[in-house]
Design a protein around this motif. Structure first.
Motif, PDB file in Angstrom:
ATOM      1  N   GLY A   1       0.878  -1.173   0.068  1.00 39.34           N
ATOM      2  CA  GLY A   1       0.025  -0.084  -0.019  1.00 39.34           C
ATOM      3  C   GLY A   1       0.913   1.181   0.062  1.00 39.34           C
ATOM      4  O   GLY A   1       2.036   0.998   0.193  1.00 39.34           O
ATOM      5  N   GLU A   2       0.091   2.415  -0.267  1.00 37.71           N
ATOM      6  CA  GLU A   2       1.028   3.529  -0.220  1.00 37.71           C
ATOM      7  C   GLU A   2       1.676   3.890   1.062  1.00 37.71           C
ATOM      8  O   GLU A   2       2.850   4.563   1.019  1.00 37.71           O
ATOM      9  CB  GLU A   2       0.041   4.781  -0.546  1.00 37.71           C
ATOM     10  CG  GLU A   2       0.667   6.120  -0.724  1.00 37.71           C
ATOM     11  CD  GLU A   2      -0.301   7.288  -0.891  1.00 37.71           C
ATOM     12  OE1 GLU A   2       0.109   8.460  -1.138  1.00 37.71           O
ATOM     13  OE2 GLU A   2      -1.353   6.798  -1.131  1.00 37.71           O
ATOM     14  N   HIS A   3       1.191   3.627   2.285  1.00 41.85           N
ATOM     15  CA  HIS A   3       1.804   3.757   3.601  1.00 41.85           C
ATOM     16  C   HIS A   3       2.090   2.668   4.350  1.00 41.85           C
ATOM     17  O   HIS A   3       2.715   2.712   5.505  1.00 41.85           O
ATOM     18  CB  HIS A   3       0.735   4.601   4.241  1.00 41.85           C
ATOM     19  CG  HIS A   3       0.430   6.125   3.717  1.00 41.85           C
ATOM     20  ND1 HIS A   3       1.517   7.177   3.718  1.00 41.85           N
ATOM     21  CD2 HIS A   3      -0.889   6.429   3.414  1.00 41.85           C
ATOM     22  CE1 HIS A   3       0.816   8.066   3.102  1.00 41.85           C
ATOM     23  NE2 HIS A   3      -0.622   7.688   2.811  1.00 41.85           N
ATOM     24  N   GLY A   4       1.754   1.317   3.794  1.00 49.52           N
ATOM     25  CA  GLY A   4       2.059   0.194   4.523  1.00 49.52           C
ATOM     26  C   GLY A   4       1.325  -0.885   3.732  1.00 49.52           C
ATOM     27  O   GLY A   4       0.672  -0.703   2.953  1.00 49.52           O
ATOM     28  N   PRO A   5       1.624  -2.321   4.388  1.00 48.41           N
ATOM     29  CA  PRO A   5       1.249  -3.304   3.610  1.00 48.41           C
ATOM     30  C   PRO A   5      -0.339  -3.376   3.979  1.00 48.41           C
ATOM     31  O   PRO A   5      -0.730  -2.976   5.169  1.00 48.41           O
ATOM     32  CB  PRO A   5       1.984  -4.408   4.273  1.00 48.41           C
ATOM     33  CG  PRO A   5       3.185  -4.023   4.824  1.00 48.41           C
ATOM     34  CD  PRO A   5       2.917  -2.367   5.363  1.00 48.41           C
TER      35      PRO A   5
END
Length: 262
Positions: A250-254
């Motif tokens: 994802g953009e900020h983390g899984p």
């Protein structure tokens, strides 16, 4: 964190036994000042117990140090200025209004038998406004929905002005919109005021979005720790949660997506 700056939280060899049942069996944990660390793990792993021990609500011997000071050396009033806890189901005094409940967070700053100051009231109203609770200040807590009460519990902790914030499942009763509002607010305050956050969460995707590091707890022990991408792997989640999932970048983390078996 420099070599001279103590960690916000230092846990070394923490053992906790409740009703003769070992809950935590030798936990080590370090949280740097200003860091956000979230503890994840299956039900019964010991996540809430770990937070209660770090917050001084369970005896931890010499295992827990906050900002360089052993927690057992802090008197309750001192500790309340350092660490604020949002429990999953806090005790709610009967008939208490939202304003009076959040004002309890200012207790460490009010002299015994004294009254709250204008600054205390201003701090409380500011937090209520930030959490979309300004219209609720005169309402009794018992009349609020579960999600509204959860935001009030967080408001009390934020009004406390502590440097370390312990959040035990802070979004469990919130809809997705208020989940994002609460976590964004916590993250904003962390960046603006140097707060340190130690949380527990069941929602793994949200945990990975906001935390700098994740700590995976299972059966009272730390079994993995590191950046979200290193901890939220399909292999680790299958082993410790017995879950069938797919992990998507994802953009900020899984992002962790449950997948049906068969």
């Amino acid at each position: 964190m420099t070599g001279r700056e103590p960690a916000a939280v230092e846990v070394r060899g923490l053992h906790v036994t409740l009703d003769r049942v070992p809950i935590l069996t030798g936990v080590d944990l370090t949280v740097a000042a200003g860091e956000w660390v979230t503890v994840i793990g299956p039900n019964g792993a010991g996540k809430s117990t770990l937070l209660r021990a770090v917050g001084g609500l369970l005896p931890a011997g010499a295992a827990v140090t906050l900002f360089g000071t052993p927690i057992r050396a802090l008197k309750p009033r001192q500790r309340a200025r350092v660490v604020a806890t949002v429990a999953q189901s806090p005790a709610v005094p009967a008939g208490m209004s939202v304003l009076d409940y959040v004002l309890l967070g200012r207790t460490p700053y009010i002299a015994p038998l004294g009254r709250e100051s204008a600054a205390d009231l201003a701090a409380v109203h500011d937090v209520l406004a930030r959490l979309d609770l300004g219209a609720f200040h005169g309402r009794e807590l018992a009349t609020l929905s579960g999600g509204e009460r959860q935001r009030v519990f967080l408001a009390r902790a934020l009004a406390q002005g502590a440097t370390l914030l312990l959040l035990d499942e802070p979004t469990s009763a919130l809809d997705i919109g208020h989940q994002q509002e609460v976590l964004e607010l916590v993250d904003q305050l962390r960046r603006e005021h140097g707060l340190t956050v130690l949380a527990t969460m069941h929602d793994l995707s949200i945990a990975g979005e906001y935390a700098d590091r994740l700590v995976l707890l299972d059966a009272g022990r730390v079994v993995a720790a590191g950046p979200p991408a290193e901890v939220l792997t399909e292999e680790l989640l299958a082993r410790h949660y017995r879950a069938n999932v797919r992990v998507v970048p994802g953009e900020h983390g899984p992002l962790v997506v449950p997948v049906r078996r068969g």
